[in-house]
Design an enzyme around this catalytic site. Structure first.
Site, PDB file in Angstrom:
ATOM      1  N   LYS A  52      -4.555  27.650  -4.146  1.00  0.00           N
ATOM      2  CA  LYS A  52      -4.329  26.214  -3.925  1.00  0.00           C
ATOM      3  C   LYS A  52      -2.997  25.802  -4.561  1.00  0.00           C
ATOM      4  O   LYS A  52      -2.204  25.077  -3.949  1.00  0.00           O
ATOM      5  CB  LYS A  52      -5.495  25.390  -4.507  1.00  0.00           C
ATOM      6  CG  LYS A  52      -6.785  25.533  -3.695  1.00  0.00           C
ATOM      7  CD  LYS A  52      -8.010  24.923  -4.374  1.00  0.00           C
ATOM      8  CE  LYS A  52      -9.265  25.199  -3.548  1.00  0.00           C
ATOM      9  NZ  LYS A  52     -10.506  24.701  -4.168  1.00  0.00           N
ATOM     10  N   GLN A  96     -12.741  22.770  -9.785  1.00  0.00           N
ATOM     11  CA  GLN A  96     -13.230  23.924  -9.029  1.00  0.00           C
ATOM     12  C   GLN A  96     -14.698  24.192  -9.368  1.00  0.00           C
ATOM     13  O   GLN A  96     -15.093  24.203 -10.533  1.00  0.00           O
ATOM     14  CB  GLN A  96     -12.358  25.160  -9.336  1.00  0.00           C
ATOM     15  CG  GLN A  96     -12.667  26.384  -8.477  1.00  0.00           C
ATOM     16  CD  GLN A  96     -12.374  26.174  -6.986  1.00  0.00           C
ATOM     17  OE1 GLN A  96     -11.502  25.395  -6.613  1.00  0.00           O
ATOM     18  NE2 GLN A  96     -13.112  26.853  -6.141  1.00  0.00           N
ATOM     19  N   ASP A 119     -11.288  16.333  -2.989  1.00  0.00           N
ATOM     20  CA  ASP A 119     -12.353  17.216  -2.491  1.00  0.00           C
ATOM     21  C   ASP A 119     -13.394  16.423  -1.681  1.00  0.00           C
ATOM     22  O   ASP A 119     -14.211  17.007  -0.978  1.00  0.00           O
ATOM     23  CB  ASP A 119     -13.071  17.879  -3.678  1.00  0.00           C
ATOM     24  CG  ASP A 119     -12.696  19.348  -3.845  1.00  0.00           C
ATOM     25  OD1 ASP A 119     -12.277  19.973  -2.855  1.00  0.00           O
ATOM     26  OD2 ASP A 119     -12.845  19.859  -4.974  1.00  0.00           O
TER      27      ASP A 119
END
Ligand code: GUN
Length: 296
Positions: A52, A96, A119
């Site tokens: 990412k 994460q 997200d």
């Protein structure tokens, strides 16, 4: 059979984003800044997060990586999130997953400022998504929509069967495919581990989206001719013949299913690369919305 080439499409999207960033630079505007928090050193999670960050550089974004030890307490993580929420230089950030067991994931996801939640995991964004309001759509489902759209796969009136009800993929996917618009307007069935007679359901599907993490779960006998098959699985299985000692395997018995499907995503190179591209897209959106708030 048409292969849905997520690698190619994600590259196209990254090029489009990079072009947007160049325009921002020409206008002397701030470029998008994504931050990622990782707790612990799980191999797969580290790989994803590094990927990412690398992708941010590729499109000209700023990025920050916050690496915390696996013994980090919930309070320490919540403090870090508060810091990022209040840091005006950061447009969006992710935590994460999965998190270590001493940390309550729901509490953490609730702590992220919904305006920075690229997200799309915060209940505010999930609720807005369900109500067709402007929000952040979780990157993997967003990537699947983008693949369906760019390959012009009809979804209206089709029967979409989603296998797996995870908060990250299956559940949001089932909502998105039933929303009005394209891609959407599908009749959706959401199946999970308690679903009885799954083959009876999957064999009626025009579109199958599977995210269960069980290698080769979906067999050719379970689908009808010319079904569209989207494989979200990315399980690492040991393989001594590879340099890394493992290979990535999807949820679909690809070699047999591809003979029957009209469209299918490969693993790797299908949905996986789309997820990162759409995270970048969400970060670009976050920057744009942030700019609009500043100008009010
Ligand atoms: N773990 C697996 N998929 C994801 C994702 O899309 N976002 C985050 N933050 N963690 C993940």
């Amino acid at each position: 059979m048409i292969l849905l080439d997520g690698k190619k499409v994600s590259n196209d999207i990254k090029n489009e984003i990079a072009a947007e960033v160049n325009k921002m630079k020409e206008r002397k505007e701030k470029v998008p800044h994504l931050a990622a928090i990782i707790v612990g050193n799980d191999g797969a999670s580290l790989t994803y997060v590094n990927s990412k960050v690398k992708s941010c550089k590729r499109v000209g974004f700023e990025s920050s990586l916050v690496s915390l030890s696996g013994t980090t307490s919930e309070v320490e993580l919540l403090n870090k999130i508060e810091e990022l929420n209040n840091n005006d230089d950061i447009d969006g950030f992710i935590v994460q997953l999965p998190l270590p067991p001493q940390i309550d994931t729901q509490k953490v996801l609730m702590a992220v400022d919904p305006d920075k939640d690229v997200d799309g995991f915060h209940p505010t964004n999930f609720g807005k998504m369900s109500l067709d309001m402007t929000s952040f759509i979780p990157a993997t489902p967003f990537g699947i929509l983008e693949l369906l759209e760019r390959y012009n796969i009809p979804t209206k009136g089709k029967h979409t069967v989603v296998i797996g009800r995870s908060h990250i993929v299956g559940r949001p996917m089932s909502i998105l495919m039933g929303r009005s618009g394209f891609p959407g307007n599908s009749t959706v069935t959401l199946t999970h581990k308690y679903t009885k007679n799954i083959t009876q359901i999957t064999s009626q599907a025009d579109i199958i989206i599977i995210a269960v993490g069980i290698p080769h779960f979906l067999k050719a006998e379970m689908i009808k001719d010319d079904a569209v098959v989207i494989d979200v699985g990315i399980t690492r299985v040991p393989d001594e013949s590879t340099e890394k000692g493992y290979k990535i395997v999807g949820d679909v018995d690809f070699d047999n299913v591809k003979k029957k499907a009209s469209h299918i995503t490969p693993v790797p190179g299908g949905v996986g690369p789309m997820t990162i591209a759409m995270l970048l897209k969400n970060t670009l959106l976050a920057r744009e919305r942030h700019r609009q708030r500043e100008n009010k």
